[in-house]
Write an enzyme that holds these catalytic residues in place. Structure first.
Site, PDB file in Angstrom:
ATOM      1  N   ASP A   2      53.051  13.066  -0.812  1.00  0.00           N
ATOM      2  CA  ASP A   2      53.055  14.472  -1.236  1.00  0.00           C
ATOM      3  C   ASP A   2      53.425  15.384  -0.072  1.00  0.00           C
ATOM      4  OD1 ASP A   2      50.590  14.574   0.259  1.00  0.00           O
ATOM      5  OD2 ASP A   2      49.602  13.713  -1.498  1.00  0.00           O
ATOM      6  N   ASP A  12      67.397  18.533  -1.809  1.00  0.00           N
ATOM      7  CA  ASP A  12      68.278  17.747  -2.662  1.00  0.00           C
ATOM      8  C   ASP A  12      68.636  18.613  -3.866  1.00  0.00           C
ATOM      9  OD1 ASP A  12      69.553  15.470  -3.839  1.00  0.00           O
ATOM     10  OD2 ASP A  12      68.104  14.195  -2.813  1.00  0.00           O
ATOM     11  N   ASP A  30      73.495  15.913  -4.903  1.00  0.00           N
ATOM     12  CA  ASP A  30      73.511  14.654  -5.641  1.00  0.00           C
ATOM     13  C   ASP A  30      74.810  14.504  -6.453  1.00  0.00           C
ATOM     14  OD1 ASP A  30      71.593  12.426  -6.431  1.00  0.00           O
ATOM     15  OD2 ASP A  30      72.120  13.167  -8.422  1.00  0.00           O
ATOM     16  N   GLU A  50      77.014  14.081  -1.917  1.00  0.00           N
ATOM     17  CA  GLU A  50      77.063  12.656  -2.240  1.00  0.00           C
ATOM     18  C   GLU A  50      78.288  12.410  -3.118  1.00  0.00           C
ATOM     19  OE1 GLU A  50      74.381   9.065  -4.155  1.00  0.00           O
ATOM     20  OE2 GLU A  50      74.479  11.014  -5.136  1.00  0.00           O
ATOM     21  N   HIS A  99      67.610   5.877   0.029  1.00  0.00           N
ATOM     22  CA  HIS A  99      66.667   5.460  -1.019  1.00  0.00           C
ATOM     23  C   HIS A  99      67.356   4.668  -2.136  1.00  0.00           C
ATOM     24  CE1 HIS A  99      68.722   8.906  -2.590  1.00  0.00           C
ATOM     25  NE2 HIS A  99      68.195   8.700  -3.790  1.00  0.00           N
ATOM     26  N   ASP A 100      68.678   4.553  -2.096  1.00  0.00           N
ATOM     27  CA  ASP A 100      69.403   3.790  -3.124  1.00  0.00           C
ATOM     28  C   ASP A 100      69.894   2.451  -2.597  1.00  0.00           C
ATOM     29  OD1 ASP A 100      69.216   5.895  -4.984  1.00  0.00           O
ATOM     30  OD2 ASP A 100      71.060   6.822  -4.240  1.00  0.00           O
TER      31      ASP A 100
HETATM   32  C1  GLC Z   1      72.149   9.715  -6.819  1.00  0.00           C
HETATM   33  C2  GLC Z   1      70.779   9.492  -6.252  1.00  0.00           C
HETATM   34  C3  GLC Z   1      70.116   8.409  -7.043  1.00  0.00           C
HETATM   35  C4  GLC Z   1      70.008   8.866  -8.471  1.00  0.00           C
HETATM   36  C5  GLC Z   1      71.355   9.288  -9.028  1.00  0.00           C
HETATM   37  C6  GLC Z   1      71.185  10.101 -10.274  1.00  0.00           C
HETATM   38  O1  GLC Z   1      72.982   8.625  -6.637  1.00  0.00           O
HETATM   39  O2  GLC Z   1      70.843   9.224  -4.879  1.00  0.00           O
HETATM   40  O3  GLC Z   1      68.846   8.073  -6.525  1.00  0.00           O
HETATM   41  O4  GLC Z   1      69.487   7.838  -9.256  1.00  0.00           O
HETATM   42  O5  GLC Z   1      72.080  10.095  -8.139  1.00  0.00           O
HETATM   43  O6  GLC Z   1      70.667  11.361  -9.966  1.00  0.00           O
HETATM   44 CA    CA Z   2      49.157  12.286  -3.183  1.00  0.00          CA
END
Ligand code: GLC
Ligand code: CA
Length: 572
Positions: free
Chosen positions: A31, A100, A201, A268, A342-343
């Site tokens: 958090d 983001d 994104d 991205e 994270h992907d």
């Molecule tokens: C981007 C993010 C990913 C997400 C996708 C849809 O690739 O990095 O984690 O699932 O977009 O928003």
């Molecule tokens: Ca928490």
């Protein structure tokens, strides 16, 4: 109070995936107060930018990448007051916060979509992308990123809506100027609060390839994707990336929002080519500071078969890709540099050695990337050398992409479950999402409760407390790399030249600016590597800049690199 540095090109960024970073109240979910409590750690590392994965109100179908309300904080993460406190703490440490921005799609629980789906006459209907059924089925053969069709039928209106990701992530209709104005308004909202930029994104997917009927008699349509696999559904990402109006939309966003603030942006951009990245990042005619491109993330999968079709890394492919981006964007745009996020799986497990050479190969990978031109992004835990996990049962995994893929592969395509698990161990997104390992205590000090996703078992050995107290740790090595960027202008502006392009284990390159020239040598293997001295610049009078083995060892074996060794020389 220090001010945020304006020379952002010297800065290194750090990505926080909030759900897995630090839990302050024992509910097992990271958090915002948890992040605030760790700001000294980030300051010690020396990063100047934090990219924070989404913290907005969301039903969490895709862990926050499905936003229900862009102006509220997700309850599990805290309140707006917690956010303000976190932001103030970052500013006090000279750290710029990059939010983001997920605006290719919203959650299906967003108020706009609830209205939009209620009837064809609703004022919000045109906020999303609708098509009538074609011969009783989906309007195109597009496959969604998380499996299944990219179209879902909506009873109330008798139409399909488009979602390039899950069916709970309907794509916004950027052709509608009202949508764009709403997006700009929410960007102003966060920028006036004092955030220092956005990671956008899948931003290169916002313009869809509409086909107009020249006679004007029927409504615009979206075309089918080329057939490359069995069955009706076909991969469709290339259909929607860098669409015909992308640059118009980006320019408008720049004019209406970005130009009015001191902010840094990274878009991205799946499938982006260098030419497209140049167009987006050109300082005059582009719109964003940099893009996240994916080409080097494809080197270990079979071409055209998607990320789960594993293929062993052939180092020359990785070198060719990265060096192409280095040279093509030099003086024309700006690179982002990353091994993981994270992907993606953990870098050491993917490109290094997560066994005995874990720390050494981690330092080698960091050296290889941080000596290049562009802005390095460190993903949380990378600086500790966190590794992939290998859970045996699919139920241990939470990620929607992983779970859907397993289901389709095993139940529909009848693939061998063990093989499918192998692909998940190598590429699954939960590898990166296990909780941050702070200490050797229970649950790695991430939470006092039960974490939402299991902690990697190696936390007793791999954790921040250990790394901070060990001057030889990967953490302290990253700290040095980050510091070097601020004192060596050649790292910012120097020209890149790849050496030994065909060598299968050595990654060697130079950076040069005026008379300053650096030589970077990296061994991507567990074996000793003799250096082909004749094909390299003369190192006999060079001075060491940084490396992952003690200097005595460089002198003992000047023409050999040990397993996973990295050296950077200043050539004279
Ligand atoms: C981007 C993010 C990913 C997400 C996708 C849809 O690739 O990095 O984690 O699932 O977009 O928003
Ligand atoms: Ca928490």
């Amino acid at each position: 109070m220090p001010v945020v540095s304006t020379d952002w090109r010297q800065q290194v960024a750090y990505q926080i995936y909030p759900r897995s970073f630090a839990d302050s109240n024992g509910d097992g979910i990271g958090d915002l107060p948890g992040i605030t409590a760790k700001l000294d750690y980030l300051e010690a590392l020396g990063v100047g930018i934090v990219w924070l994965s989404p913290v907005y109100d969301s039903p969490n179908d895709d862990n926050g990448y499905d936003i229900r309300d862009y102006r509220r904080i997700m309850k599990e993460f805290g309140t707006m007051a917690d956010f303000d406190q976190m932001l103030a703490g970052m500013k006090a440490r000279g750290i710029r916060l990059m939010m983001d921005l997920v605006v290719n799609h919203t959650s299906d629980e967003h108020e706009w979509f609830k209205q939009a789906r209620s009837s064809r006459d609703n004022p919000y209907h045109d906020f999303y992308i609708w098509q009538d059924p074609v011969e009783g089925r989906e309007p195109t053969n597009w496959e969604a990123a998380f499996n299944g069709s990219a179209w879902t039928f909506n009873e109330a209106t008798g139409e399909y809506y488009l979602h390039m990701f899950s069916k709970k992530q309907p794509d916004l209709n950027w052709e509608n100027p009202k949508v764009r104005q709403e997006v700009y308004a929410l960007m102003h909202f966060w920028l006036t609060k004092g955030v220092g930029g956005f990671r956008m994104d899948v931003i290169n997917m916002i313009s869809k390839p509409w086909q107009l009927d020249p006679t004007g008699q029927s409504l615009p349509r979206l075309p089918d994707a080329p057939v490359v696999q069995d069955g009706f559904l076909q991969p469709a990402f290339e259909m929607v990336t860098h669409g015909p109006r992308l640059m118009d939309f980006m320019h408008e966003m720049r004019r209406e929002v970005l130009d009015h603030y001191d902010c840094i942006t990274v878009g991205e951009s799946p499938c982006a080519t260098v030419e497209q990245a140049q167009a987006i990042t050109d300082a005059e005619t582009g719109a964003l500071n940099m893009v996240f491109q994916f080409e080097h993330m494809d080197v270990d999968s079979q071409p055209g078969k998607g990320k789960w079709a594993l293929k062993p890394l052939h180092l020359p492919d990785l070198k060719a890709s990265l060096s192409h981006w280095q040279t093509a964007l030099h003086g024309k745009g700006w690179n982002s540099l990353y091994w993981c996020n994270h992907d993606q799986p953990r870098a050491i497990s993917r490109f290094g050695d997560d066994g005995v050479f874990r720390v050494r190969s981690g330092k080698m990978l960091a050296t290889c990337l941080h000596m290049m031109q562009g802005t390095p992004f460190i993903y949380q835990g990378e600086e500790l050398g966190m590794t992939n996990v290998k859970w045996h049962h699919i139920d241990a995994y939470q990620d929607i992409e992983t779970r859907n893929m397993f289901h389709v592969a095993v139940t529909q395509k009848r693939q061998n479950p063990e093989q499918v698990m192998k692909a998940i161990h190598a590429k699954g997104r939960d590898n990166a999402r296990t909780p941050m390992q702070w200490t050797g205590d229970a649950q790695a000090g991430f939470t006092t409760g039960q974490p939402w996703l299991a902690v990697n078992d190696n936390f007793a050995e791999v954790n921040a407390a250990q790394a901070l107290s060990d001057e030889d740790s990967l953490f302290h090595y990253y700290r040095q790399l980050i510091a070097l960027r601020k004192t060596w202008p050649v790292l910012i502006d120097g020209q890149f030249e790849l050496l030994l392009p065909k060598h299968t284990t050595l990654f060697a390159y130079t950076r040069q600016m005026a008379s300053v020239r650096l030589l970077v040598l990296c061994n991507f293997s567990s074996q000793f590597q003799g250096l082909p001295l004749k094909q390299l610049p003369d190192i006999s009078k060079a001075t060491p800049l940084i490396g992952n083995l003690p200097l005595e060892e460089w002198h003992l074996a000047p023409d050999t690199l040990a397993a996973w060794e990295a050296r950077v020389y200043v050539l004279s």
